[in-house]
Design an enzyme around this catalytic site. Structure first.
Site, PDB file in Angstrom:
ATOM      1  N   TYR A 276     -12.650  -7.090   6.160  1.00 22.81           N
ATOM      2  CA  TYR A 276     -11.490  -7.208   5.266  1.00 22.81           C
ATOM      3  C   TYR A 276     -11.216  -8.684   5.015  1.00 22.81           C
ATOM      4  CZ  TYR A 276      -6.802  -7.238   3.381  1.00 22.81           C
ATOM      5  OH  TYR A 276      -5.718  -7.477   2.579  1.00 22.81           O
TER       6      TYR A 276
ATOM      7  N   ASP B   9     -14.041 -16.269   8.115  1.00 20.86           N
ATOM      8  CA  ASP B   9     -12.658 -15.931   7.792  1.00 20.86           C
ATOM      9  C   ASP B   9     -11.908 -15.745   9.118  1.00 20.86           C
ATOM     10  OD1 ASP B   9     -10.249 -14.800   7.151  1.00 20.86           O
ATOM     11  OD2 ASP B   9     -11.060 -13.301   5.772  1.00 20.86           O
TER      12      ASP B   9
ATOM     13  N   LYS C 213      -2.258 -16.667   8.319  1.00 21.86           N
ATOM     14  CA  LYS C 213      -1.441 -15.854   9.225  1.00 21.86           C
ATOM     15  C   LYS C 213      -0.638 -16.647  10.268  1.00 21.86           C
ATOM     16  CE  LYS C 213      -2.957 -11.235   8.376  1.00 21.86           C
ATOM     17  NZ  LYS C 213      -4.238 -10.895   7.765  1.00 21.86           N
TER      18      LYS C 213
ATOM     19  N   TYR D  18       0.825  -1.216   0.000  1.00 21.53           N
ATOM     20  CA  TYR D  18       0.000   0.000   0.000  1.00 21.53           C
ATOM     21  C   TYR D  18       0.860   1.268   0.000  1.00 21.53           C
ATOM     22  CZ  TYR D  18      -4.108  -2.843   0.685  1.00 21.53           C
ATOM     23  OH  TYR D  18      -5.112  -3.746   0.508  1.00 21.53           O
TER      24      TYR D  18
HETATM   25  C1  LIG Z   1      -4.715 -10.811   6.374  1.00 22.66           C
HETATM   26  C2  LIG Z   1      -6.096 -11.249   6.119  1.00 22.66           C
HETATM   27  C3  LIG Z   1      -6.475 -11.818   4.877  1.00 22.66           C
HETATM   28  C4  LIG Z   1      -5.515 -11.923   3.710  1.00 22.66           C
HETATM   29  O1  LIG Z   1      -4.443 -12.753   3.975  1.00 22.66           O
HETATM   30  P1  LIG Z   1      -3.094 -12.617   3.096  1.00 22.66           P
HETATM   31  O2  LIG Z   1      -2.231 -13.727   3.586  1.00 22.66           O
HETATM   32  O3  LIG Z   1      -2.548 -11.265   3.363  1.00 22.66           O
HETATM   33  O4  LIG Z   1      -3.513 -12.788   1.667  1.00 22.66           O
HETATM   34  C5  LIG Z   1      -7.773 -12.251   4.733  1.00 22.66           C
HETATM   35  N1  LIG Z   1      -8.666 -12.143   5.731  1.00 22.66           N
HETATM   36  C6  LIG Z   1      -8.351 -11.621   6.928  1.00 22.66           C
HETATM   37  C7  LIG Z   1      -9.379 -11.557   8.007  1.00 22.66           C
HETATM   38  C8  LIG Z   1      -7.056 -11.144   7.157  1.00 22.66           C
HETATM   39  O5  LIG Z   1      -6.747 -10.586   8.345  1.00 22.66           O
END
Ligand SMILES: *Cc1c(COP(=O)(O)O)cnc(C)c1O
Length: 428
Positions: free
Chosen positions: A147, A248, A277, A19
Protein backbone atom coordinates in the site's frame (compact mmCIF):
# COMPACT_ATOMS: atom_id res chain seq x y z
CA UNK A 1 -21.22 25.67 20.45
CA UNK A 2 -22.76 22.62 18.82
CA UNK A 3 -24.42 19.90 20.88
CA UNK A 4 -23.37 16.27 20.36
CA UNK A 5 -26.60 15.65 18.48
CA UNK A 6 -25.96 18.63 16.20
CA UNK A 7 -22.44 17.42 15.45
CA UNK A 8 -23.69 13.96 14.61
CA UNK A 9 -26.54 15.37 12.49
CA UNK A 10 -24.20 17.58 10.44
CA UNK A 11 -21.80 14.67 10.17
CA UNK A 12 -24.58 12.48 8.76
CA UNK A 13 -25.87 15.19 6.44
CA UNK A 14 -22.61 16.57 5.06
CA UNK A 15 -19.40 14.86 6.10
CA UNK A 16 -17.60 12.12 4.32
CA UNK A 17 -15.38 9.70 6.24
CA UNK A 18 -12.48 7.63 4.86
CA UNK A 19 -13.51 4.71 2.67
CA UNK A 20 -17.14 5.21 3.66
CA UNK A 21 -20.52 5.59 2.04
CA UNK A 22 -22.01 9.08 2.27
CA UNK A 23 -25.50 7.68 2.63
CA UNK A 24 -25.08 4.67 4.94
CA UNK A 25 -21.82 5.32 6.77
CA UNK A 26 -20.65 3.18 9.68
CA UNK A 27 -21.18 4.81 13.11
CA UNK A 28 -18.73 7.52 14.26
CA UNK A 29 -17.79 8.63 17.77
CA UNK A 30 -17.47 12.33 18.65
CA UNK A 31 -14.13 13.11 20.34
CA UNK A 32 -13.67 16.27 22.40
CA UNK A 33 -10.06 15.99 23.48
CA UNK A 34 -7.16 13.62 23.84
CA UNK A 35 -4.40 13.29 26.42
CA UNK A 36 -1.53 10.82 26.62
CA UNK A 37 -2.79 7.59 25.05
CA UNK A 38 -6.48 8.36 25.70
CA UNK A 39 -9.24 9.78 23.55
CA UNK A 40 -12.00 11.55 25.49
CA UNK A 41 -15.44 11.11 23.94
CA UNK A 42 -18.26 13.63 24.08
CA UNK A 43 -20.25 11.37 26.44
CA UNK A 44 -17.38 11.34 28.93
CA UNK A 45 -16.03 7.90 28.10
CA UNK A 46 -12.30 7.42 27.57
CA UNK A 47 -10.73 5.03 25.09
CA UNK A 48 -7.12 3.84 24.96
CA UNK A 49 -5.90 4.62 21.44
CA UNK A 50 -4.22 1.48 20.15
CA UNK A 51 -3.70 2.79 16.59
CA UNK A 52 -1.87 6.04 17.39
CA UNK A 53 -4.29 7.78 15.01
CA UNK A 54 -2.94 5.71 12.13
CA UNK A 55 0.70 5.23 13.19
CA UNK A 56 1.36 8.89 13.85
CA UNK A 57 0.90 9.78 17.54
CA UNK A 58 4.05 8.11 18.84
CA UNK A 59 4.51 10.36 21.92
CA UNK A 60 0.84 10.51 22.91
CA UNK A 61 -1.66 13.35 22.60
CA UNK A 62 -1.42 16.85 24.00
CA UNK A 63 2.28 16.54 24.72
CA UNK A 64 3.71 19.59 26.54
CA UNK A 65 6.94 19.62 24.47
CA UNK A 66 5.11 19.46 21.14
CA UNK A 67 2.53 22.00 22.34
CA UNK A 68 5.31 24.38 23.31
CA UNK A 69 7.06 23.97 19.94
CA UNK A 70 3.80 24.70 18.12
CA UNK A 71 3.03 27.76 20.23
CA UNK A 72 6.51 29.16 19.86
CA UNK A 73 6.50 28.73 16.09
CA UNK A 74 2.98 30.23 15.82
CA UNK A 75 4.24 33.40 17.48
CA UNK A 76 6.89 33.74 14.72
CA UNK A 77 5.15 32.52 11.57
CA UNK A 78 2.76 29.69 10.90
CA UNK A 79 3.56 29.61 7.24
CA UNK A 80 5.60 31.18 4.49
CA UNK A 81 6.02 29.91 0.97
CA UNK A 82 9.12 27.83 0.25
CA UNK A 83 9.66 29.17 -3.26
CA UNK A 84 12.61 31.57 -2.90
CA UNK A 85 12.44 31.61 0.92
CA UNK A 86 13.90 29.33 3.55
CA UNK A 87 13.80 29.06 7.36
CA UNK A 88 15.32 27.43 10.40
CA UNK A 89 12.56 24.87 11.09
CA UNK A 90 13.01 23.34 7.60
CA UNK A 91 16.80 23.50 7.76
CA UNK A 92 16.94 21.81 11.16
CA UNK A 93 14.48 19.12 10.16
CA UNK A 94 16.32 18.41 6.91
CA UNK A 95 19.63 18.12 8.75
CA UNK A 96 18.15 15.71 11.30
CA UNK A 97 16.51 13.58 8.61
CA UNK A 98 19.75 13.35 6.65
CA UNK A 99 21.60 12.43 9.86
CA UNK A 100 19.25 9.66 10.99
CA UNK A 101 18.24 8.05 7.68
CA UNK A 102 20.50 5.62 5.75
CA UNK A 103 23.80 7.19 4.75
CA UNK A 104 23.24 7.53 1.00
CA UNK A 105 20.27 9.90 1.46
CA UNK A 106 21.39 13.53 1.40
CA UNK A 107 18.57 15.55 -0.18
CA UNK A 108 15.17 16.31 1.33
CA UNK A 109 11.97 17.33 -0.48
CA UNK A 110 9.13 18.25 1.89
CA UNK A 111 5.45 17.78 1.05
CA UNK A 112 2.07 17.64 2.77
CA UNK A 113 1.13 14.00 3.00
CA UNK A 114 2.39 10.49 2.56
CA UNK A 115 0.68 9.95 -0.78
CA UNK A 116 2.29 13.10 -2.16
CA UNK A 117 5.70 12.02 -0.80
CA UNK A 118 5.30 8.78 -2.79
CA UNK A 119 4.19 10.71 -5.90
CA UNK A 120 7.32 12.83 -5.49
CA UNK A 121 9.49 9.71 -5.11
CA UNK A 122 8.08 8.22 -8.30
CA UNK A 123 8.49 11.49 -10.17
CA UNK A 124 12.12 11.65 -8.97
CA UNK A 125 12.72 8.14 -10.32
CA UNK A 126 11.14 9.03 -13.67
CA UNK A 127 13.09 12.29 -13.98
CA UNK A 128 16.27 10.43 -13.06
CA UNK A 129 15.96 8.25 -16.15
CA UNK A 130 14.66 11.05 -18.37
CA UNK A 131 17.72 13.03 -17.29
CA UNK A 132 19.88 10.30 -18.80
CA UNK A 133 17.88 10.07 -22.02
CA UNK A 134 16.36 6.75 -20.93
CA UNK A 135 12.66 7.51 -21.43
CA UNK A 136 11.94 3.80 -21.88
CA UNK A 137 12.65 3.24 -18.18
CA UNK A 138 9.27 4.43 -16.92
CA UNK A 139 7.66 1.38 -15.28
CA UNK A 140 7.53 0.56 -11.63
CA UNK A 141 7.82 -2.78 -9.92
CA UNK A 142 5.90 -3.08 -6.66
CA UNK A 143 4.87 -5.90 -4.33
CA UNK A 144 1.48 -7.54 -4.13
CA UNK A 145 -0.35 -6.65 -0.89
CA UNK A 146 1.58 -3.36 -0.77
CA UNK A 147 0.00 0.00 0.00
CA UNK A 148 1.45 3.35 -1.03
CA UNK A 149 -1.43 5.83 -0.89
CA UNK A 150 -4.70 6.92 -2.47
CA UNK A 151 -3.65 9.26 -5.29
CA UNK A 152 -3.55 7.87 -8.81
CA UNK A 153 0.11 6.97 -9.21
CA UNK A 154 0.25 5.59 -5.67
CA UNK A 155 -2.84 3.46 -6.36
CA UNK A 156 -1.05 2.22 -9.47
CA UNK A 157 1.73 0.73 -7.29
CA UNK A 158 -0.54 -0.53 -4.49
CA UNK A 159 -1.91 -4.07 -4.38
CA UNK A 160 -3.35 -4.91 -7.83
CA UNK A 161 -6.16 -7.03 -6.40
CA UNK A 162 -7.54 -4.76 -3.68
CA UNK A 163 -10.31 -3.30 -5.81
CA UNK A 164 -8.74 -0.01 -6.86
CA UNK A 165 -7.17 -1.51 -9.96
CA UNK A 166 -10.43 -3.09 -11.04
CA UNK A 167 -12.35 0.13 -10.42
CA UNK A 168 -9.86 2.39 -12.21
CA UNK A 169 -8.64 -0.18 -14.70
CA UNK A 170 -8.89 2.21 -17.65
CA UNK A 171 -6.99 5.00 -15.93
CA UNK A 172 -4.16 3.51 -13.90
CA UNK A 173 -0.78 3.04 -15.56
CA UNK A 174 0.13 -0.64 -15.83
CA UNK A 175 2.98 -1.55 -13.52
CA UNK A 176 4.55 -4.84 -12.51
CA UNK A 177 3.88 -6.73 -9.30
CA UNK A 178 6.00 -9.36 -7.58
CA UNK A 179 4.53 -11.91 -5.20
CA UNK A 180 4.17 -10.94 -1.56
CA UNK A 181 7.45 -11.86 0.18
CA UNK A 182 6.85 -15.35 1.54
CA UNK A 183 9.80 -15.39 3.95
CA UNK A 184 8.48 -14.24 7.28
CA UNK A 185 10.50 -12.04 9.60
CA UNK A 186 12.52 -14.21 11.96
CA UNK A 187 12.33 -17.28 9.73
CA UNK A 188 15.03 -18.66 7.45
CA UNK A 189 15.34 -17.10 4.01
CA UNK A 190 15.45 -19.45 1.04
CA UNK A 191 16.37 -18.81 -2.57
CA UNK A 192 12.80 -19.47 -3.78
CA UNK A 193 11.57 -16.54 -1.67
CA UNK A 194 13.23 -14.09 -4.03
CA UNK A 195 12.28 -15.89 -7.26
CA UNK A 196 9.26 -13.80 -8.28
CA UNK A 197 10.83 -10.36 -7.94
CA UNK A 198 14.19 -11.60 -9.28
CA UNK A 199 12.60 -12.86 -12.48
CA UNK A 200 10.64 -9.63 -12.97
CA UNK A 201 13.70 -7.43 -12.43
CA UNK A 202 15.80 -9.54 -14.79
CA UNK A 203 13.18 -9.63 -17.51
CA UNK A 204 12.01 -6.03 -17.31
CA UNK A 205 15.03 -4.02 -16.17
CA UNK A 206 15.17 -2.27 -19.54
CA UNK A 207 11.82 -0.61 -18.87
CA UNK A 208 11.98 -0.38 -15.07
CA UNK A 209 12.53 3.01 -13.43
CA UNK A 210 12.34 1.72 -9.88
CA UNK A 211 11.27 -0.94 -7.45
CA UNK A 212 8.99 0.52 -4.79
CA UNK A 213 8.23 -1.34 -1.58
CA UNK A 214 7.45 -1.01 2.10
CA UNK A 215 10.63 -2.31 3.76
CA UNK A 216 10.21 -5.26 6.20
CA UNK A 217 6.60 -4.51 7.17
CA UNK A 218 3.81 -4.23 4.63
CA UNK A 219 1.22 -2.22 6.50
CA UNK A 220 -2.31 -1.82 5.14
CA UNK A 221 -1.96 -4.60 2.60
CA UNK A 222 -1.99 -7.23 5.32
CA UNK A 223 0.52 -6.46 8.08
CA UNK A 224 3.06 -8.85 6.59
CA UNK A 225 6.49 -8.83 8.22
CA UNK A 226 9.20 -10.25 5.97
CA UNK A 227 12.86 -11.24 6.24
CA UNK A 228 15.60 -8.59 6.04
CA UNK A 229 17.50 -10.87 3.63
CA UNK A 230 14.70 -10.36 1.08
CA UNK A 231 15.30 -6.61 1.22
CA UNK A 232 19.08 -7.05 0.95
CA UNK A 233 18.61 -9.22 -2.11
CA UNK A 234 16.25 -6.71 -3.75
CA UNK A 235 18.84 -3.98 -3.13
CA UNK A 236 21.51 -6.12 -4.79
CA UNK A 237 19.25 -6.96 -7.75
CA UNK A 238 18.45 -3.27 -8.25
CA UNK A 239 22.17 -2.42 -8.26
CA UNK A 240 23.00 -5.25 -10.62
CA UNK A 241 20.27 -4.35 -13.12
CA UNK A 242 20.39 -0.56 -12.92
CA UNK A 243 17.00 -0.01 -11.27
CA UNK A 244 16.36 2.49 -8.46
CA UNK A 245 15.02 1.35 -5.10
CA UNK A 246 12.31 3.42 -3.42
CA UNK A 247 11.62 2.58 0.24
CA UNK A 248 8.23 3.74 1.48
CA UNK A 249 8.88 4.15 5.24
CA UNK A 250 5.74 6.21 5.83
CA UNK A 251 4.30 3.60 8.22
CA UNK A 252 7.54 1.98 9.39
CA UNK A 253 9.71 5.07 9.93
CA UNK A 254 10.76 6.55 13.29
CA UNK A 255 11.10 3.36 15.27
CA UNK A 256 7.84 1.53 14.69
CA UNK A 257 9.42 -1.80 13.70
CA UNK A 258 12.09 -1.71 16.41
CA UNK A 259 14.74 0.00 14.24
CA UNK A 260 14.67 3.73 13.56
CA UNK A 261 13.93 2.86 9.92
CA UNK A 262 12.88 -0.57 8.69
CA UNK A 263 15.71 -0.47 6.10
CA UNK A 264 18.13 -0.66 9.05
CA UNK A 265 17.00 -4.26 9.74
CA UNK A 266 18.70 -5.12 6.44
CA UNK A 267 21.49 -2.56 6.68
CA UNK A 268 20.62 -1.17 3.25
CA UNK A 269 20.21 2.29 1.84
CA UNK A 270 17.50 2.94 -0.74
CA UNK A 271 18.02 5.52 -3.51
CA UNK A 272 14.83 7.30 -2.53
CA UNK A 273 12.90 7.12 0.74
CA UNK A 274 9.51 8.45 1.86
CA UNK A 275 8.60 9.38 5.42
CA UNK A 276 5.38 10.82 6.84
CA UNK A 277 2.85 9.70 9.45
CA UNK A 278 4.91 9.88 12.71
CA UNK A 279 7.16 12.69 11.44
CA UNK A 280 5.34 15.33 13.53
CA UNK A 281 4.32 12.96 16.31
CA UNK A 282 0.81 12.98 14.84
CA UNK A 283 0.29 16.72 15.38
CA UNK A 284 -0.01 18.01 11.86
CA UNK A 285 0.40 16.71 8.34
CA UNK A 286 3.93 16.67 6.91
CA UNK A 287 5.91 14.25 4.78
CA UNK A 288 9.30 14.13 3.12
CA UNK A 289 11.00 12.37 0.25
CA UNK A 290 14.75 11.88 0.59
CA UNK A 291 17.10 10.89 -2.20
CA UNK A 292 20.76 10.24 -2.86
CA UNK A 293 23.17 12.84 -4.16
CA UNK A 294 23.38 10.95 -7.44
CA UNK A 295 19.59 11.01 -7.99
CA UNK A 296 19.47 14.72 -7.12
CA UNK A 297 22.40 15.53 -9.40
CA UNK A 298 21.08 13.67 -12.44
CA UNK A 299 17.61 15.21 -12.07
CA UNK A 300 19.18 18.65 -11.74
CA UNK A 301 21.35 18.15 -14.84
CA UNK A 302 18.32 17.03 -16.88
CA UNK A 303 16.67 18.99 -19.67
CA UNK A 304 14.45 20.93 -17.24
CA UNK A 305 17.40 21.67 -14.95
CA UNK A 306 15.02 21.27 -12.02
CA UNK A 307 12.81 18.84 -10.18
CA UNK A 308 9.29 19.57 -11.39
CA UNK A 309 7.28 19.69 -8.18
CA UNK A 310 6.35 22.37 -5.62
CA UNK A 311 3.45 22.10 -3.16
CA UNK A 312 1.90 25.34 -1.86
CA UNK A 313 2.50 24.35 1.75
CA UNK A 314 5.92 22.82 1.13
CA UNK A 315 8.09 22.75 4.30
CA UNK A 316 5.38 24.52 6.32
CA UNK A 317 7.29 26.11 9.25
CA UNK A 318 4.70 25.14 11.88
CA UNK A 319 4.81 21.50 10.77
CA UNK A 320 8.62 21.50 10.55
CA UNK A 321 8.95 23.03 14.03
CA UNK A 322 6.70 20.34 15.48
CA UNK A 323 8.65 17.74 13.49
CA UNK A 324 11.88 19.00 15.07
CA UNK A 325 10.35 18.76 18.54
CA UNK A 326 8.97 15.30 17.86
CA UNK A 327 12.28 13.93 16.57
CA UNK A 328 14.05 15.64 19.46
CA UNK A 329 11.76 13.83 21.89
CA UNK A 330 12.17 10.51 20.11
CA UNK A 331 15.95 10.64 19.89
CA UNK A 332 16.48 11.90 23.43
CA UNK A 333 14.48 9.02 24.90
CA UNK A 334 15.14 5.30 25.16
CA UNK A 335 12.59 4.80 22.35
CA UNK A 336 14.08 1.47 21.32
CA UNK A 337 13.69 0.08 24.82
CA UNK A 338 10.07 1.26 24.90
CA UNK A 339 9.34 -0.34 21.55
CA UNK A 340 11.06 -3.59 22.63
CA UNK A 341 9.05 -3.63 25.85
CA UNK A 342 5.83 -3.11 23.89
CA UNK A 343 6.83 -5.82 21.40
CA UNK A 344 7.43 -8.33 24.20
CA UNK A 345 4.12 -7.42 25.80
CA UNK A 346 2.22 -7.64 22.52
CA UNK A 347 3.69 -11.09 21.84
CA UNK A 348 2.82 -12.28 25.32
CA UNK A 349 -0.59 -10.68 25.55
CA UNK A 350 -1.81 -11.67 22.08
CA UNK A 351 -0.51 -15.25 22.25
CA UNK A 352 -3.71 -16.35 24.01
CA UNK A 353 -5.60 -15.60 20.77
CA UNK A 354 -3.65 -18.20 18.78
CA UNK A 355 -5.76 -21.10 20.05
CA UNK A 356 -9.08 -19.39 19.27
CA UNK A 357 -11.19 -20.94 16.53
CA UNK A 358 -11.54 -17.67 14.55
CA UNK A 359 -7.79 -17.02 14.47
CA UNK A 360 -5.37 -17.87 11.66
CA UNK A 361 -2.19 -16.23 12.98
CA UNK A 362 -0.80 -13.97 15.70
CA UNK A 363 2.35 -11.90 15.17
CA UNK A 364 4.23 -8.87 16.42
CA UNK A 365 7.12 -6.77 15.18
CA UNK A 366 8.31 -3.73 17.11
CA UNK A 367 5.27 -1.83 18.34
CA UNK A 368 2.91 -3.56 15.90
CA UNK A 369 0.70 -6.43 17.07
CA UNK A 370 -1.59 -8.42 14.81
CA UNK A 371 -4.33 -10.99 15.22
CA UNK A 372 -5.15 -12.32 11.76
CA UNK A 373 -8.56 -13.97 11.49
CA UNK A 374 -9.71 -16.70 9.15
CA UNK A 375 -12.59 -14.57 7.95
CA UNK A 376 -13.18 -10.81 7.50
CA UNK A 377 -13.71 -8.86 10.70
CA UNK A 378 -17.35 -8.03 11.44
CA UNK A 379 -18.42 -4.69 12.99
CA UNK A 380 -19.19 -6.32 16.36
CA UNK A 381 -15.45 -6.87 16.93
CA UNK A 382 -14.85 -3.11 17.00
CA UNK A 383 -17.95 -2.63 19.15
CA UNK A 384 -16.55 -5.23 21.57
CA UNK A 385 -13.23 -3.37 21.74
CA UNK A 386 -14.96 -0.06 22.46
CA UNK A 387 -16.98 -1.70 25.24
CA UNK A 388 -13.64 -2.75 26.74
CA UNK A 389 -12.31 0.80 26.55
CA UNK A 390 -10.07 0.38 23.52
CA UNK A 391 -9.96 2.21 20.20
CA UNK A 392 -8.78 0.13 17.24
CA UNK A 393 -9.75 0.02 13.58
CA UNK A 394 -9.80 -3.59 12.45
CA UNK A 395 -10.03 -4.12 8.69
CA UNK A 396 -10.06 -7.04 6.33
CA UNK A 397 -9.08 -10.09 8.37
CA UNK A 398 -6.90 -8.05 10.73
CA UNK A 399 -7.37 -6.94 14.30
CA UNK A 400 -4.14 -5.02 14.80
CA UNK A 401 -2.56 -2.44 17.08
CA UNK A 402 0.36 0.01 16.85
CA UNK A 403 0.24 1.86 20.16
CA UNK A 404 2.03 5.12 21.00
CA UNK A 405 5.55 4.30 22.29
CA UNK A 406 4.66 5.95 25.60
CA UNK A 407 1.87 3.50 26.42
CA UNK A 408 2.56 2.02 29.86
CA UNK A 409 2.50 -1.68 30.69
CA UNK A 410 -0.94 -1.57 32.32
CA UNK A 411 -2.53 0.05 29.26
CA UNK A 412 -0.81 -2.37 26.86
CA UNK A 413 -2.24 -5.18 28.97
CA UNK A 414 -5.74 -3.70 28.77
CA UNK A 415 -5.25 -3.33 25.04
CA UNK A 416 -4.13 -6.91 24.35
CA UNK A 417 -6.70 -8.28 26.79
CA UNK A 418 -9.47 -6.44 24.93
CA UNK A 419 -8.21 -7.67 21.55
CA UNK A 420 -8.16 -11.30 22.69
CA UNK A 421 -11.57 -10.99 24.37
CA UNK A 422 -13.18 -9.30 21.36
CA UNK A 423 -11.83 -12.01 19.05
CA UNK A 424 -12.85 -14.75 21.49
CA UNK A 425 -16.42 -13.43 21.32
CA UNK A 426 -16.63 -14.00 17.54
CA UNK A 427 -19.28 -16.68 17.01
CA UNK A 428 -18.17 -19.85 15.21
C1 LIG B 1 -0.37 5.84 5.08
C2 LIG B 1 0.59 5.42 4.05
C3 LIG B 1 0.75 6.16 2.85
C4 LIG B 1 -0.12 7.35 2.51
O1 LIG B 1 0.06 8.40 3.39
P1 LIG B 1 -1.09 9.54 3.51
O2 LIG B 1 -0.50 10.54 4.45
O3 LIG B 1 -2.30 8.86 4.03
O4 LIG B 1 -1.28 10.08 2.13
C5 LIG B 1 1.70 5.73 1.95
N1 LIG B 1 2.47 4.65 2.20
C6 LIG B 1 2.36 3.93 3.33
C7 LIG B 1 3.26 2.76 3.55
C8 LIG B 1 1.41 4.29 4.29
O5 LIG B 1 1.27 3.55 5.40
Amino acid sequence: MLTIDQILQIDRDHLWHPYASALTPPPVLPVVSAEGVRLRLADGRELIDGVSSWWSVIHGYNHPVLNAAATEQLSKMSHVMFGGLTHEPAARLARTLVDITPAALTRVFFSDSGSVAVEVAIKMALQYWLGQGRAEKHKLLALKTGYHGDTFMTMAVSDPDDGMHTLFNQILPKNLFADTPACRFGEAFEERHIASIKTLIEQHCGELAAVILEPIAQAYGGMNFYAPEYLRRVRALCDEHDVLLIADEIATGFGRTGELFACNHAGISPDIMCVGKALTGGYITLAATLCSERVAAIISHGAQGAFMHGPTFMANPLACAIGNASLGLLLSQPWQRNVQRIEAQLRDGLEAARALPAVRDVRALGAIGVIELKRPVTPDVQAGLIERGVWLRPFGRLVYTMPPYVMDAADVQTLTGAMVAAVAAIPN
